[in-house]
Design a protein around this motif. Sequence first.
Motif, PDB file in Angstrom:
ATOM      1  N   GLU A  29       0.689   4.839 -13.782  1.00 36.59           N
ATOM      2  CA  GLU A  29       1.373   3.565 -13.542  1.00 36.59           C
ATOM      3  C   GLU A  29       2.362   3.678 -12.386  1.00 36.59           C
ATOM      4  O   GLU A  29       2.440   2.794 -11.521  1.00 36.59           O
ATOM      5  CB  GLU A  29       2.104   3.097 -14.802  1.00 36.59           C
ATOM      6  N   ALA A  30       3.126   4.769 -12.359  1.00 36.14           N
ATOM      7  CA  ALA A  30       4.096   4.959 -11.277  1.00 36.14           C
ATOM      8  C   ALA A  30       3.400   4.959  -9.921  1.00 36.14           C
ATOM      9  O   ALA A  30       3.870   4.329  -8.959  1.00 36.14           O
ATOM     10  CB  ALA A  30       4.864   6.266 -11.483  1.00 36.14           C
ATOM     11  N   LEU A  31       2.261   5.649  -9.820  1.00 28.10           N
ATOM     12  CA  LEU A  31       1.530   5.696  -8.561  1.00 28.10           C
ATOM     13  C   LEU A  31       1.023   4.317  -8.149  1.00 28.10           C
ATOM     14  O   LEU A  31       1.105   3.937  -6.979  1.00 28.10           O
ATOM     15  CB  LEU A  31       0.367   6.684  -8.662  1.00 28.10           C
ATOM     16  N   PRO A  35       5.240   1.368  -3.326  1.00 25.19           N
ATOM     17  CA  PRO A  35       5.196   0.456  -2.182  1.00 25.19           C
ATOM     18  C   PRO A  35       4.270   1.008  -1.097  1.00 25.19           C
ATOM     19  O   PRO A  35       4.050   2.211  -1.019  1.00 25.19           O
ATOM     20  CB  PRO A  35       6.649   0.446  -1.688  1.00 25.19           C
ATOM     21  N   SER A  36       3.735   0.100  -0.300  1.00 23.43           N
ATOM     22  CA  SER A  36       2.951   0.509   0.863  1.00 23.43           C
ATOM     23  C   SER A  36       3.110  -0.536   1.955  1.00 23.43           C
ATOM     24  O   SER A  36       3.443  -1.686   1.681  1.00 23.43           O
ATOM     25  CB  SER A  36       1.476   0.702   0.517  1.00 23.43           C
ATOM     26  N   ASP A  90       2.147   6.093   3.645  1.00 25.64           N
ATOM     27  CA  ASP A  90       1.976   5.477   2.325  1.00 25.64           C
ATOM     28  C   ASP A  90       1.627   6.514   1.264  1.00 25.64           C
ATOM     29  O   ASP A  90       2.165   6.490   0.153  1.00 25.64           O
ATOM     30  CB  ASP A  90       0.899   4.388   2.381  1.00 25.64           C
ATOM     31  N   CYS A  91       0.733   7.437   1.597  1.00 24.78           N
ATOM     32  CA  CYS A  91       0.364   8.484   0.641  1.00 24.78           C
ATOM     33  C   CYS A  91       1.528   9.435   0.377  1.00 24.78           C
ATOM     34  O   CYS A  91       1.712   9.898  -0.757  1.00 24.78           O
ATOM     35  CB  CYS A  91      -0.851   9.255   1.148  1.00 24.78           C
ATOM     36  N   ILE A  96       5.862  11.683  -3.471  1.00 25.17           N
ATOM     37  CA  ILE A  96       7.231  11.936  -3.938  1.00 25.17           C
ATOM     38  C   ILE A  96       7.540  11.110  -5.184  1.00 25.17           C
ATOM     39  O   ILE A  96       8.253  11.578  -6.074  1.00 25.17           O
ATOM     40  CB  ILE A  96       8.284  11.734  -2.816  1.00 25.17           C
ATOM     41  N   VAL A  97       6.980   9.913  -5.278  1.00 28.30           N
ATOM     42  CA  VAL A  97       7.170   9.126  -6.499  1.00 28.30           C
ATOM     43  C   VAL A  97       6.555   9.863  -7.691  1.00 28.30           C
ATOM     44  O   VAL A  97       7.153   9.924  -8.774  1.00 28.30           O
ATOM     45  CB  VAL A  97       6.601   7.698  -6.344  1.00 28.30           C
ATOM     46  N   ALA A  98       5.380  10.450  -7.502  1.00 30.05           N
ATOM     47  CA  ALA A  98       4.751  11.228  -8.582  1.00 30.05           C
ATOM     48  C   ALA A  98       5.648  12.388  -8.985  1.00 30.05           C
ATOM     49  O   ALA A  98       5.838  12.654 -10.179  1.00 30.05           O
ATOM     50  CB  ALA A  98       3.379  11.739  -8.140  1.00 30.05           C
ATOM     51  N   GLN A  99       6.228  13.079  -7.989  1.00 30.62           N
ATOM     52  CA  GLN A  99       7.084  14.218  -8.297  1.00 30.62           C
ATOM     53  C   GLN A  99       8.344  13.792  -9.049  1.00 30.62           C
ATOM     54  O   GLN A  99       8.740  14.447 -10.016  1.00 30.62           O
ATOM     55  CB  GLN A  99       7.446  14.956  -7.016  1.00 30.62           C
TER      56      GLN A  99
END
Length: 172
Positions: A29-31, A35-36, A90-91, A96-99
């Motif tokens: 869900e976080a991924l 934003p992109s 974007d990737c 970093i959001v995943a981390q």
Amino acid sequence: MIELLRTRRSIRKYEKKEIGKDATDILKEALLRCPSSRSINPWTFIFVDDHELLQRLARAREHGSAFIGDAALGIVVCGDETKSDVWVEDCSITAIVAQLTAHSMGLGTCWVQIRNRFYAEGKTSEEYIREVLDIPGHLRVECMIGIGYPAEAKAPVPFEKLDHGKIRYNRY
């Protein structure tokens, strides 16, 4: 959020413990909420929890990827360069959001750079991973994130040790 940034460290040693479905679902869900640029979302994520595949991914680079073999989960972050000219950025945001999301749940993570790295003489890490995971040609592999329950503890970097000279005001 600042506390997550203060305490997050790259973790390369993991306990032999699976990550539950609830934590995996939160990571997904976080991924998908990242934003992109222009909301194009040029990414695709491959969640790898198969031990044999993780062992193969651990060989994606000559140096710096071996710890993926001991992770409970690897996320391969791919981008479609035909959809966006800023797919790399974007990737990177998603990685970093995943981390940070994983760290907020007590998991340890570490980034493995894949784009522009080599598996062996004449073969890129990206080509190797594309073969291992049957990734279609229109997708580029930016990085992998190793995730697991930490089997090592690293102290936060003290505030005084931060390079405050990197901050400028108004002009260089």
